[in-house]
Design a protein around this motif. Structure first.
Motif, PDB file in Angstrom:
ATOM      1  N   SER A 191       0.834  -1.206   0.000  1.00 21.62           N
ATOM      2  CA  SER A 191       0.000   0.000   0.000  1.00 21.62           C
ATOM      3  C   SER A 191       0.871   1.259   0.000  1.00 21.62           C
ATOM      4  N   ASN A 192       2.009   1.180  -0.673  1.00 24.02           N
ATOM      5  CA  ASN A 192       2.880   2.347  -0.793  1.00 24.02           C
ATOM      6  C   ASN A 192       2.211   3.409  -1.656  1.00 24.02           C
ATOM      7  N   ASP A 193       2.511   4.664  -1.410  1.00 25.38           N
ATOM      8  CA  ASP A 193       1.897   5.733  -2.201  1.00 25.38           C
ATOM      9  C   ASP A 193       2.553   5.899  -3.569  1.00 25.38           C
ATOM     10  N   TYR A 194       3.477   4.999  -3.911  1.00 20.63           N
ATOM     11  CA  TYR A 194       4.136   5.046  -5.207  1.00 20.63           C
ATOM     12  C   TYR A 194       3.940   3.762  -6.015  1.00 20.63           C
ATOM     13  N   PRO A 198      -0.088  14.782  -6.762  1.00 23.69           N
ATOM     14  CA  PRO A 198       1.169  14.048  -6.605  1.00 23.69           C
ATOM     15  C   PRO A 198       1.908  14.024  -7.941  1.00 23.69           C
ATOM     16  N   HIS A 239       3.849   8.169  -7.802  1.00 20.17           N
ATOM     17  CA  HIS A 239       2.912   8.754  -6.839  1.00 20.17           C
ATOM     18  C   HIS A 239       1.607   9.179  -7.511  1.00 20.17           C
ATOM     19  N   CYS A 285      -0.438   6.059  -8.803  1.00 19.01           N
ATOM     20  CA  CYS A 285      -1.019   5.375  -7.653  1.00 19.01           C
ATOM     21  C   CYS A 285      -2.241   6.141  -7.133  1.00 19.01           C
ATOM     22  N   ALA A 286      -2.125   7.450  -7.019  1.00 22.76           N
ATOM     23  CA  ALA A 286      -3.245   8.264  -6.523  1.00 22.76           C
ATOM     24  C   ALA A 286      -4.443   8.181  -7.467  1.00 22.76           C
ATOM     25  N   LYS A 299      -6.043   4.769  -6.888  1.00 23.37           N
ATOM     26  CA  LYS A 299      -6.747   4.797  -5.598  1.00 23.37           C
ATOM     27  C   LYS A 299      -8.050   5.586  -5.714  1.00 23.37           C
TER      28      LYS A 299
END
Length: 193
Positions: A33-36, A114, A124, A127-128, A131
């Motif tokens: 669940s890394n933000d990258y 990001p 980043h 991923c955002a 999400k």
């Protein structure tokens, strides 16, 4: 989002040998669940590519503070289920819409979007966006089981080549029930060192 691809694929997960043995003994996978993370949260697999899974684990083992001390790769049978397959036009359109939603959300809150890192190793922004798409689906009581993408990476194979040496298809499994089984990968399927 679709169920158009062949349902089952073989995926390969690079990890430490102790993790591999625990997974083979029945321990559940742990989601990243890394933000990258390139495809958002999930368990990551290299589709049909045990060597790339091993190479990833080997590269990770060389990083300072890595939990991987003895790199290896294990295989899994994965049911793609409801797949956000970013190789299809439908999914590309949905991802663009999620980007617009994220952009509007960030502008409304006064925050900056990001940014993907140089060389696209730390993603980043991507991923955002993924999400955000997951969050949009949750409001409708829907969810992706998997996310699939093709990544052009590495050096060209030859002068003026459109092919690169680390190009791969990656799968992020969001719904762990889609991992139908794990298996030991024989050494003749990947080269050590």
């Amino acid at each position: 989002m679709h169920r158009l691809s062949t349902s089952f694929i073989l995926g390969y997960h690079g990890c430490d040998i102790d993790v591999a043995e625990a997974l083979l003994a029945g321990e559940p996978f742990k989601k990243s669940s890394n933000d990258y993370d390139w495809l958002g949260p999930g368990v990551y697999f290299w589709e049909a590519n045990p060597q790339r899974g091993y190479d990833f684990a080997n590269e990770a083992a060389k990083r300072k503070g890595s939990k991987i001390k003895h790199p290896t790769v294990i295989g899994a049978v994965i049911d793609l289920g409801l797949c956000l397959d970013i190789t299809t036009l439908g999914a590309i359109g949905v991802v663009k819409q999620a980007y617009q939603a994220l952009r509007e959300q960030m502008q409304g809150s006064g925050n900056q979007l990001p940014v993907n890192g140089k060389g696209l190793l730390l993603r980043h922004l991507d991923c955002a966006v993924i999400k955000t798409l997951h969050d949009i689906l949750k409001t409708n009581d829907e969810a992706f089981d998997t996310v699939r993408g093709v990544f052009i990476e590495g050096e060209p194979l030859y002068l003026n080549s459109g092919f690169n040496d680390k190009t791969h298809t990656q799968i992020s499994v969001c719904n762990l029930a889609c991992i139908k089984g794990v298996f030991r990968v024989s050494r003749d399927q990947f080269q050590i060192g």
